[in-house]
Design a protein around this motif. Structure first.
Motif: not given
Ligand code: WQD
Length: 354
Positions: A99-105, A110-116, A119-125, A157-162
């Motif tokens: 779960y930590y691998d798929v959901n957090v890593a 994904l955010v790293r790929a967006m940065e590269r 693309v900096r508009t993201l909706i997180f489920s 964790m993902v909400e805190r990252l974002l």
């Protein structure tokens, strides 16, 4: 001017496929990235029957940087809706690493790929499980994090990252959507929930009992401090959740920074109320037996929905009876899921492709 292209990770799944329908209806063009571990690509053919547009499918994993970079280079996305993830609470307890691998890593990759890709508009489920089981309802977005299982903690964790990302770089427009209990199906009966094996969640189980596929529902406890003693939840139509994604995307496209909103109806319904509503919708009897409480279950929770109204101009429009009627139409038309030949569209339903 071509329609904006939106990457929808997990877009072949239950909520993701409904989100694709709502995006297309809003004049946007979804491209789906999905591992198909928990979903069926035929859902995208059903999206085409409803909308006239079949979202392209990129079979891939959000943890795969090469696959992500290739998809961004090929499609030139304007924004990303991130729904891909593992979501079974019980499974998260036995497989926290997965779960930590798929959901957090996966979200980090994904955010790293967006940065590269710039693309900096993201909706997180995200999910109401970030609130845990002790908050007083209606629950506001300002309530503290209190997740009580690994699945909920991955969402925290993902909400805190974002949140940290939005604070560090003002170029990002991000929305975190905390789903309460999405249920129902598209009104055409062509899309719906496809649980693998015995459903953990209430609605698909009730639907299978109504269809005669299972003998009865086990009501997990009837001695809670609720009006009828059974668990209360905020059930929200999956198409309302899908339209909430479009509203959040519009907001994140025109506003930078982070917005966190609940996606719910603001009303709670008990297990027995859901069973009664399903009996009314299906005309069938749904047998049930009281069983022991399910460990980790909260007695009752439902959303405060004012923030989504104020900031997104969104509110849930479909009630519990419609959620049950739409679920039942999906169940009747697709007893074996997408293995069934495409069911006929209901009388009077006009799909965009006709
Ligand atoms: C609802 C109510 C049960 C099954 C889960 C996840 C949550 C989110 C939505 C991802 C409770 C009762 C259930 C049954 C029952 N998923 N019930 N008999 O647990 O509120 O939320 O799904 O984001 O993360 O935790 O949903 O449908 O499992 O349960 O009595 O056979 O129905 O006790 O009161 P839940 P649920």
């Amino acid at each position: 001017m071509s329609a904006p292209k939106i990457l929808v990770t997990g877009g072949a799944g239950f909520i993701g496929s409904h989100v694709c329908v709502a995006l297309i209806a809003a004049g946007l063009r979804p491209v789906v990235m999905d591992t198909l571990v928990n979903s069926d690509p035929r859902s995208l053919q059903r999206v085409a029957r409803i909308t006239g547009v079949e979202p392209p499918l990129v079979r891939g994993d959000v943890r795969d940087a090469v696959a992500l970079d290739r998809a961004f280079a090929e499609h030139g996305f304007d924004a990303v809706l991130h729904l891909a993830g593992l979501k079974a609470v019980g499974q998260s307890v036995s497989d926290p690493i997965g779960y930590y691998d798929v959901n957090v890593a996966g979200s980090l990759a994904l955010v790293r790929a967006m940065e590269r890709a710039g693309v900096r508009t993201l909706i997180f489920s995200s999910s109401a499980t970030v609130y845990g089981s002790t908050q007083r309802s209606p629950i506001r977005e300002s309530a503290p994090y209190a997740a009580v299982n690994p699945y909920g903690r991955t969402k925290v964790m993902v909400e805190r990252l974002l949140a940290d990302l939005a604070r560090a770089d003002g170029r990002w427009g991000i929305a975190c959507l905390r789903f309460f209990n999405p249920i129902g199906a598209h009104e055409s009966g062509l899309l719906g929930e496809l649980p693998h094996g015995p459903p953990d969640n209430l609605l698909p189980y009730v639907s299978q009992v109504a269809a005669g596929e299972r003998c009865h529902v086990v009501v997990h406890g009837d001695d809670y401090e609720t009006p009828d003693g059974t668990g209360v939840r905020d059930y929200v139509h999956v198409m309302d959740v899908a339209e909430g994604h479009v509203a959040a995307l519009r907001h994140a496209t025109t506003h930078r920074g982070l917005l966190t909103v609940n996606l719910g109806t603001g009303r709670g319904a008990s297990v027995l109320e859901v069973i009664s509503a399903f009996e009314r919708a299906s005309g069938r009897t749904v047998a049930w037996r009281v069983g022991p409480r399910r460990p980790g279950d909260a007695p009752a929770y439902w959303a405060d929905v004012q923030h989504a109204r104020d900031r997104l101009g969104w509110h849930a429009r479909r009630g519990l009876d419609q959620m049950c009627a739409d679920s039942w139409r999906w169940q009747l038309g697709n007893p074996r899921g997408f293995d069934d030949p495409d069911p006929a569209l209901p009388a009077g339903f006009v799909s965009a492709s006709t």
